[in-house]
Design a protein around this motif. Structure first.
Motif, PDB file in Angstrom:
ATOM      1  N   LEU A 169       0.997  -1.173   0.043  1.00 57.27           N
ATOM      2  CA  LEU A 169      -0.003  -0.562   0.057  1.00 57.27           C
ATOM      3  C   LEU A 169       0.435   1.230  -0.122  1.00 57.27           C
ATOM      4  CD1 LEU A 169      -2.949  -0.583   2.501  1.00 57.27           C
ATOM      5  CD2 LEU A 169      -2.930  -1.171   0.404  1.00 57.27           C
ATOM      6  N   GLY A 170       1.927   0.969   0.464  1.00 61.42           N
ATOM      7  CA  GLY A 170       2.826   2.269   0.589  1.00 61.42           C
ATOM      8  C   GLY A 170       3.072   2.870  -0.341  1.00 61.42           C
ATOM      9  N   PHE A 171       3.675   1.845  -1.649  1.00 61.58           N
ATOM     10  CA  PHE A 171       4.331   2.185  -2.849  1.00 61.58           C
ATOM     11  C   PHE A 171       2.731   3.630  -3.244  1.00 61.58           C
ATOM     12  CE2 PHE A 171       6.592  -2.298  -2.481  1.00 61.58           C
ATOM     13  CZ  PHE A 171       7.977  -0.946  -2.749  1.00 61.58           C
ATOM     14  N   GLY A 172       2.066   3.428  -3.026  1.00 63.80           N
ATOM     15  CA  GLY A 172       0.757   4.238  -3.643  1.00 63.80           C
ATOM     16  C   GLY A 172       0.379   5.270  -3.447  1.00 63.80           C
ATOM     17  N   GLU A 173       1.236   5.921  -1.949  1.00 63.32           N
ATOM     18  CA  GLU A 173       1.192   6.690  -1.600  1.00 63.32           C
ATOM     19  C   GLU A 173       2.331   7.896  -1.469  1.00 63.32           C
ATOM     20  OE1 GLU A 173      -1.368   7.325   1.242  1.00 63.32           O
ATOM     21  OE2 GLU A 173      -2.028   5.599   0.418  1.00 63.32           O
ATOM     22  N   PRO A 223       0.794   1.362 -12.409  1.00 64.47           N
ATOM     23  CA  PRO A 223       0.427   2.565 -12.173  1.00 64.47           C
ATOM     24  C   PRO A 223       0.289   2.639 -10.488  1.00 64.47           C
ATOM     25  CG  PRO A 223      -1.094   1.845 -12.737  1.00 64.47           C
ATOM     26  CD  PRO A 223      -0.088   0.857 -13.000  1.00 64.47           C
ATOM     27  N   ARG A 224       0.737   3.660  -9.564  1.00 63.76           N
ATOM     28  CA  ARG A 224       0.678   4.655  -8.718  1.00 63.76           C
ATOM     29  C   ARG A 224      -1.003   4.099  -8.029  1.00 63.76           C
ATOM     30  NH1 ARG A 224       5.742   4.968  -5.860  1.00 63.76           N
ATOM     31  NH2 ARG A 224       6.830   5.998  -7.690  1.00 63.76           N
ATOM     32  N   THR A 225      -2.053   3.833  -9.067  1.00 63.91           N
ATOM     33  CA  THR A 225      -3.333   3.725  -8.100  1.00 63.91           C
ATOM     34  C   THR A 225      -3.701   2.567  -7.620  1.00 63.91           C
ATOM     35  OG1 THR A 225      -4.102   3.814 -10.473  1.00 63.91           O
ATOM     36  CG2 THR A 225      -4.356   5.911  -9.181  1.00 63.91           C
ATOM     37  N   LEU A 226      -2.514   2.024  -8.954  1.00 68.44           N
ATOM     38  CA  LEU A 226      -2.905   0.105  -8.314  1.00 68.44           C
ATOM     39  C   LEU A 226      -2.054   0.003  -7.240  1.00 68.44           C
ATOM     40  CD1 LEU A 226      -3.883  -2.235  -9.721  1.00 68.44           C
ATOM     41  CD2 LEU A 226      -1.779  -2.450 -10.752  1.00 68.44           C
ATOM     42  N   TRP A 227      -1.693   0.290  -6.642  1.00 71.31           N
ATOM     43  CA  TRP A 227      -0.476  -0.336  -5.151  1.00 71.31           C
ATOM     44  C   TRP A 227      -1.090   0.500  -4.206  1.00 71.31           C
ATOM     45  CZ3 TRP A 227       3.060  -2.779  -5.385  1.00 71.31           C
ATOM     46  CH2 TRP A 227       3.951  -3.496  -6.455  1.00 71.31           C
ATOM     47  N   ARG A 228      -2.508   1.751  -4.337  1.00 72.86           N
ATOM     48  CA  ARG A 228      -3.644   1.787  -3.194  1.00 72.86           C
ATOM     49  C   ARG A 228      -4.633   1.155  -3.443  1.00 72.86           C
ATOM     50  NH1 ARG A 228      -2.011   7.210  -5.553  1.00 72.86           N
ATOM     51  NH2 ARG A 228      -3.852   7.264  -6.714  1.00 72.86           N
ATOM     52  N   ASN A 229      -4.835   0.020  -4.459  1.00 72.32           N
ATOM     53  CA  ASN A 229      -5.697  -0.995  -4.853  1.00 72.32           C
ATOM     54  C   ASN A 229      -5.814  -1.969  -3.232  1.00 72.32           C
ATOM     55  OD1 ASN A 229      -7.379  -2.933  -5.518  1.00 72.32           O
ATOM     56  ND2 ASN A 229      -8.321  -1.335  -6.252  1.00 72.32           N
TER      57      ASN A 229
END
Length: 502
Positions: free
Chosen positions: A297-301, A379-385
C-alpha cells in the motif's frame, strides 16, 4: 516496441509474484558522503543476555477456556480472558498484585504485539514501579493462549512472574466499536497499546480511549493522514486527561528521538538545515505477514518531506535510489524514498531550512531491483488498491518466509543532520531484530507514559508525537538510554564533524 514493453512488464510481474516479498518491507537513508575534517564518536554496545540464563515458563491458567474474568477492582471483563500465572509465585509477588497497573494490548497476539508485551514485563525494568497486568487482545483464542505462553517465556518465565507481572488473553475484535468500549469501561486499564495495523482505517481506537478516559495510549502508526487526524483530537484528550503518543515504534518513534539527539550534539545556537532518515531491515525483520500488505500500500502513497523549509508531497515511493552506509555488519545498502511521516513532522519540529528525506532498504538486494522495476511500470493507483496489494502480499508470502530464513531480521536506523553553520552529525543504531526493536521501543514509550502519569506533576492530557513530548533533553535522556541498550541492540553511536571547505 509496445509488445516488448508489455512482455517485459508481464515477465517482471510474474517473476515477482512467484518469488517476491521482502522488498515490500524496505528501510532507507542517505549516506554522509562528505568527508569530515574532525570527528568525535560516542559508542555503546549492548551484550545480549545468554540464552542459558533464561528460565522456561511452566504456566497454569487460572480460568478455564470460555470463562470470563474479573480485574483487580472486581469488574467483569468483556470477552474471554486467559490469565497466565506461575505456580511458583512468591508471597511478595502475590502482595504486589494488588497494585498492578493493567495494559490492554490490541494486536497482542501478532508478532509486534508479543514483542511489546515481552518487553513490558521483562525482569528488572523498574523495581520501584508497580507490576503490570498485560492483556493481549485478539480474535483467536488458540492463538491467544499460545501468545501468552510465548510472551512470559520470552520475558524470563519465573523471573517475570516473581516480580508480580501477569499476562492474559482477551478475545476481542477491536473493530467492533461496542465490544471495544465495553472492554475499556470494564477493564480498569492504565494504558492501551495499539499495534494492530495497517492504520488506514481511521482513529477510532484512539477516539474511544479518549472518550472512555483511558490515562495513557500508545500506537505504532505511520500513515501521515492517520497522524494528522490523531493530533486533531488533542483538545478532547486534554479534556479527558488522556496522554496519547502516536507513531511510537522504532521508525517512526525511536528514530524521531535520535534526530533530537543529533540536534543536541550541535554547537549551541546552531540551526538545522538538512535532515535525513535512513532505515534498513533484512527481509520482513520478523514482523509478520501484515507488513507485506502495509508495504504494498505504501508504494501508492505520497512521500511527504520538506524542501527549502516548505512541504512537498511526491509520488516517489520506491524511487530516488541512494546508497547508504549502515556500518559494520550491514555495509552499504541501496535505499529508496518511502512515505514515513518523520521527514515532515520532525523536519517541521526542528524548523529545518533545507531538505528532509526518508528512505529505506532491505535484503536481499534482488527485491530492491525487482520492486524498483515494478514501481516504475505499474500505476500508483494500482498499489493503492487494497484488493491488488492484498492479493500480491498473499501470493508472495511463501517465498518471503523462505528467504527470511536466510537473511535474518537485522535492523538499523541512521539519522544524518547538517547545520547552517557546516556541522554534520550522524546517529546510528543497529539491532539484531527489527521486530524486537519495534516492540521494545513501543514498550519503552508506554512505560515512559506510565511514569509520567505517576509523577508528582504529570503532563496534561493531549495527543503527541515523540518529538513533541520528549523535546526536553532532560526528559528524554533516560528514555533514549533505555531504548539504545535494549536486549539485541548491537550498536549505538553519535558521530560529529564539520564539512570540509574549499
Amino acid at each position: 516496441m509496445f509488445r516488448q514493453k508489455r512482455w517485459l512488464l508481464s515477465s517482471i510481474l510474474a517473476f515477482f509474484l512467484a518469488a517476491s516479498g521482502d522488498a515490500f518491507l524496505v528501510p532507507p537513508c542517505r549516506p554522509a558522503t562528505t568527508p569530515f575534517s574532525t570527528a568525535i564518536t560516542i559508542s555503546r554496545l549492548r551484550e545480549v543476555e545468554p540464552a542459558s540464563r533464561r528460565r522456561v515458563l511452566h504456566a497454569s491458567h487460572a480460568f478455564a477456556h470460555g470463562q470470563n474474568a474479573e480485574n483487580s477492582k472486581g469488574q467483569r471483563l468483556r470477552g474471554t480472558v486467559q490469565p497466565c500465572r506461575m505456580a511458583s509465585d512468591s508471597e511478595a509477588a502475590v502482595e504486589r498484585r494488588g497494585e498492578r497497573r493493567s495494559v490492554l494490548l490490541l494486536g497482542g497476539t501478532g508478532r509486534i504485539g508479543t514483542a511489546v508485551a515481552s518487553h513490558l514485563i521483562r525482569p528488572g525494568q523498574d523495581a520501584s514501579a508497580p507490576p503490570l497486568r498485560v492483556v493481549l487482545a485478539g480474535r483467536s483464542t488458540p492463538r491467544g493462549n499460545a501468545a501468552v505462553q510465548e510472551v512470559v517465556q520470552d520475558a524470563g518465565g519465573n523471573d517475570a512472574v516473581a516480580e508480580g507481572h501477569a499476562v492474559e488473553f482477551m478475545e476481542l475484535d477491536y473493530k467492533d466499536a461496542g465490544a471495544l468500549r465495553g472492554a475499556l469501561r470494564s477493564g480498569g486499564f492504565s494504558a492501551v497499546v495499539h499495534t494492530a495495523g495497517p492504520f488506514d482505517v481511521g482513529v477510532g481506537v484512539l477516539a474511544a480511549c479518549i472518550e472512555e478516559g483511558v490515562p495513557a495510549y500508545c500506537d505504532v502508526a505511520d500513515p501521515l493522514e492517520y497522524i494528522e487526524e490523531a493530533l486533531a483530537l488533542s483538545e478532547k484528550a486534554k479534556a479527558s486527561g488522556t496522554l496519547a503518543l502516536v507513531a511510537s515504534g522504532a521508525f517512526p518513534g525511536l528514530s524521531n528521538l535520535l534526530a533530537l539527539e543529533a540536534r543536541a550534539a550541535l554547537t549551541p545556537g546552531a540551526t538545522v538545515r538538512d535532515l535525513t532518515f535512513s532505515y534498513f531491515t533484512a527481509g520482513l525483520g520478523g514482523s509478520g505477514d501484515v507488513n507485506l500488505l502495509i508495504t504494498n500500500l505504501g508504494f501508492g502513497e505520497p512521500v511527504c518531506t520538506l524542501k527549502d523549509g516548505t512541504e512537498r508531497r511526491e509520488l516517489v515511493a520506491g524511487d530516488q535510489t541512494i546508497p547508504v552506509d549502515f556500518g559494520e555488519g550491514i555495509g552499504r545498502v541501496s535505499t529508496w524514498a518511502w512515505p514515513f511521516p518523520e521527514g515532515l513532522t520532525v523536519g517541521r519540529h526542528l524548523g529545518i531550512s533545507g531538505e528532509s528525506r526518508v528512505a529505506m532498504g532491505t535484503a536481499p538486494d534482488l527485491w530492491n531491483v525487482i520492486m524498483t522495476a515494478m514501481v516504475k511500470t505499474l500505476p500508483r493507483t494500482l498499489w493503492r488498491n487494497r484488493a491488488f496489494s492484498t492479493g500480491l502480499a498473499k501470493f508472495s508470502q511463501p517465498l518471503v518466509k523462505v528467504t527470511d530464513l536466510f537473511v535474518g531480521e537485522t535492523h538499523a536506523i541512521r539519522v544524518d543532520l547538517t547545520s547552517e553553520q557546516g556541522e554534520e552529525v550522524s546517529v546510528l543504531q543497529t539491532h539484531e531484530s527489527f521486530r524486537r526493536c519495534v516492540g521494545q521501543s513501543c514498550a519503552e514509550f508506554t512505560l515512559a507514559l506510565l511514569r509520567l502519569q505517576a509523577s508528582p506533576d504529570p503532563p496534561l492530557g493531549a495527543v503527541f508525537l515523540p518529538e513533541m513530548l520528549f523535546d526536553s533533553a532532560e526528559q528524554r535522556a533516560d528514555l533514549v538510554a533505555r531504548m539504545t541498550t535494549t536486549p539485541g541492540t548491537t550498536g549505538f553511536s553519535i558521530t560529529k564533524g564539520e564539512r570540509e571547505r574549499g
